[in-house]
Design an enzyme around this catalytic site. Structure first.
Site: not given
Length: 571
Positions: A435, A448
């Site tokens: 990501s 995350y």
């Protein structure tokens, strides 16, 4: 290992046998400037299940060396091979394997109708049929770049046509330096020196002078119904991947496979080559062989097996579709069995349900996939979950949940399938979906961002480790992608109502951004096609990556000021 002498006309051939004579016979034919010992590693593996035969070609090792050029015509060497076959397996056809010139002369016998009943299968390694090459070269206009590249690779063939020029290096001592040269140039392990190497190299030049020019000038129609697998060594300096690529015109039962090796595959990848040989033999004898029986669909990835985790929706489903549209056979994996089955049904693939965070379940998945469909050529570790929360607000259980799926899920996928790719020896590609958050020190994305940064570093480490095995590794870093990850993300310290409200807000933001999963899938396919290392997918991902390199302080300031508020910066 037993030794015997087989006569072919006036020539005596030294022959060695290993394994149980009651088992199917596999005959291995060496090339130039080798002797039968080039097959030692392969023999060690095959002898457990087969009756294995090697021999020294005329002009090499312990076999006779006739004088002159004419005795080294390919017709004579093919007759030698048939004499060996008749001596070691007079009643049953044999499974033939050839490397380099051993493969070239084996093609001569394989395409001889009179010998068709003596050969059950043929594995050709780094040695095409001269007649097929002759036809291929005549059609150079259809593939000018490949033809030109092959002419460059084959510079030594022209040199060998000049009397005395090809033999000169051997007379000057190349034989004593040969093994060291192979070790330095192609990473071939050093071994006990073949004492006849210099003489073998000098005499073997006659093969080129006796056969190359006349066969390439006047190629014949060499056809066969024998099952043939052509193994191309990806790092071959001498035989290009396209030479003889139209052999299917003459060989209807043909498989093409790639080995992540140099020209000297029997010396560097013996076990992997032995496995390929075994797969063809077993397939001919009626046993399942997923790598050979996979549906040959049309397209860039036709004949390739692609496994995608998190394939039940979003980027995973789009990636499954993208590869399937290019001819790949797809294995769709998801924790949701129904979602996996739905995707598999759409792409005519195979569905498996698994929790990627479960090590034992992932090992079982790998075993089942390999047993049923073979080792995947491309593995896309895409499964992931979203979570938002500051470091202090994120509970240990929330940390474990995020890391178990986002990081350990990727680790399990890389370990289980990466190990099998290495063992297979045919190269491949691993894609890890991270990501843009991997580069963003976002205060609301502690767990995350950490998980995705770890995936990026894992990929970098793995890329260096697997490169030597011909396996590429790509890290895909999307930004704001409109997928259902926003609808399933969790948020630290919020009750159910507040969680639902944050999810709805995130979904609205990502919906307005309107970057679809299909865009990420296209980037994944291109990363595999071009072996890209790191791919920031969206403009915002590119900007974040650039800032992380040029001005990490500014990026930290922007992140701390609330750049990340509202939703995970992720797919």
């Amino acid at each position: 290992m037993g030794k015997q002498i087989v006569r072919s006309g006036d020539v005596r051939l030294a022959v060695w046998t290993a394994g149980d004579p009651a088992h199917p016979t596999v005959v291995l034919v060496h090339g130039y400037p080798d002797t039968h010992v080039v097959w030692d590693e392969v023999v060690a593996v095959l002898a457990e299940d087969f009756h294995v035969v090697t021999f020294d070609n005329r002009g090499a090792g312990a076999s006779d060396c006739p004088a002159g050029i004419e005795p080294y015509r390919i017709e004579q060497l093919a007759a030698d091979l048939l004499a060996v076959i008749d001596a070691v397996s007079p009643e049953q056809p044999v499974h033939l394997v050839g490397h380099d010139w051993g493969s070239i002369l084996a093609w001569e016998l394989v395409t001889d109708p009179a010998a068709a009943d003596r050969i059950a299968s043929f594995t050709s390694v780094a040695g095409p049929c001269l007649d097929h090459v002759g036809h291929w070269m005549r059609g150079w206009a259809a593939h000018p770049r490949a033809s030109a590249a092959q002419l460059v690779r084959s510079w030594y063939v022209a040199a060998f046509q000049v009397p005395g020029l090809g033999t000169l290096p051997w007379r000057l001592g190349l034989g004593s330096a040969w093994d060291a040269l192979l070790a330095r140039v192609d990473g071939v392990p050093r071994r006990e020196r073949v004492r006849s190497r210099g003489a073998d190299g000098e005499i073997g030049v006659r093969l080129y002078r006796a056969n190359i020019a006349r066969r390439l000038r006047h190629p014949g129609e060499r056809r066969t119904e024998v099952p043939v697998q052509v193994v191309h060594a990806a790092g071959d300096h001498f035989v290009g991947p396209d030479m003889g690529s139209d052999a299917h015109r003459w060989v209807p039962r043909l498989w093409r496979r790639t080995l992540a090796a140099t020209h000297w595959a029997p010396l560097t990848h013996g076990p992997a080559l032995a496995r390929m040989i075994t797969e063809l033999v077993d397939h001919v004898r009626g046993a399942p062989a997923p790598a050979l029986t996979r549906t040959a669909r049309e397209g860039e990835f036709g004949g390739k097996l692609v496994l995608v985790t998190g394939a039940g929706s979003g980027i995973g489903r789009a990636t499954a579709h993208a590869f399937a549209q290019l001819g790949a056979e797809v294995v769709a994996v998801d924790v949701d069995a129904a979602a996996a089955a739905h995707t598999a049904g759409q792409v005519d693939g195979h569905a498996f349900a698994v929790d990627v965070s479960d090590e034992a379940a992932m090992r079982k998945l790998a075993d089942e996939v390999v047993a049923a469909h073979g080792v995947p050529d491309v593995v896309v570790n895409n499964a992931g979950i979203g979570h938002s929360g500051t470091f202090l607000a994120t509970t240990p259980d929330e940390w474990r949940r995020v890391l178990d799926v986002n990081l350990w899920g990727v680790i399990h996928g890389c370990r289980e399938f990466g190990a099998r790719l290495v063992e297979r020896g045919e190269g491949g590609h691993v894609v890890n979906v991270a990501s843009a958050a991997a580069w963003l020190p976002a205060t609301d994305l502690a767990a995350y961002s950490t998980s995705k940064a770890a995936v990026a570093m894992l990929s970098d480490c793995l890329r260096g480790e697997l490169a030597a095995h011909g396996i590429g590794v790509s890290t895909i870093c999307p930004g704001l992608i409109d997928t259902n990850i926003t609808r399933t993300s969790t948020f630290s310290g919020l009750d159910d109502a507040a969680q639902d409200a944050r999810r709805a807000h995130a979904a609205a933001v990502y919906g307005r951004r309107n970057f679809r999963p299909e865009g990420v899938a296209r980037e994944i396919v291109d990363a595999v096609r071009r072996s890209k290392a790191v791919v920031p997918v969206t403009p915002e991902a590119t900007v974040v990556r650039l800032l992380s390199r040029l001005s990490p302080g500014l990026l930290r300031t922007l992140a701390a000021s609330g750049l990340d508020r509202g939703a995970p910066v992720a797919r």
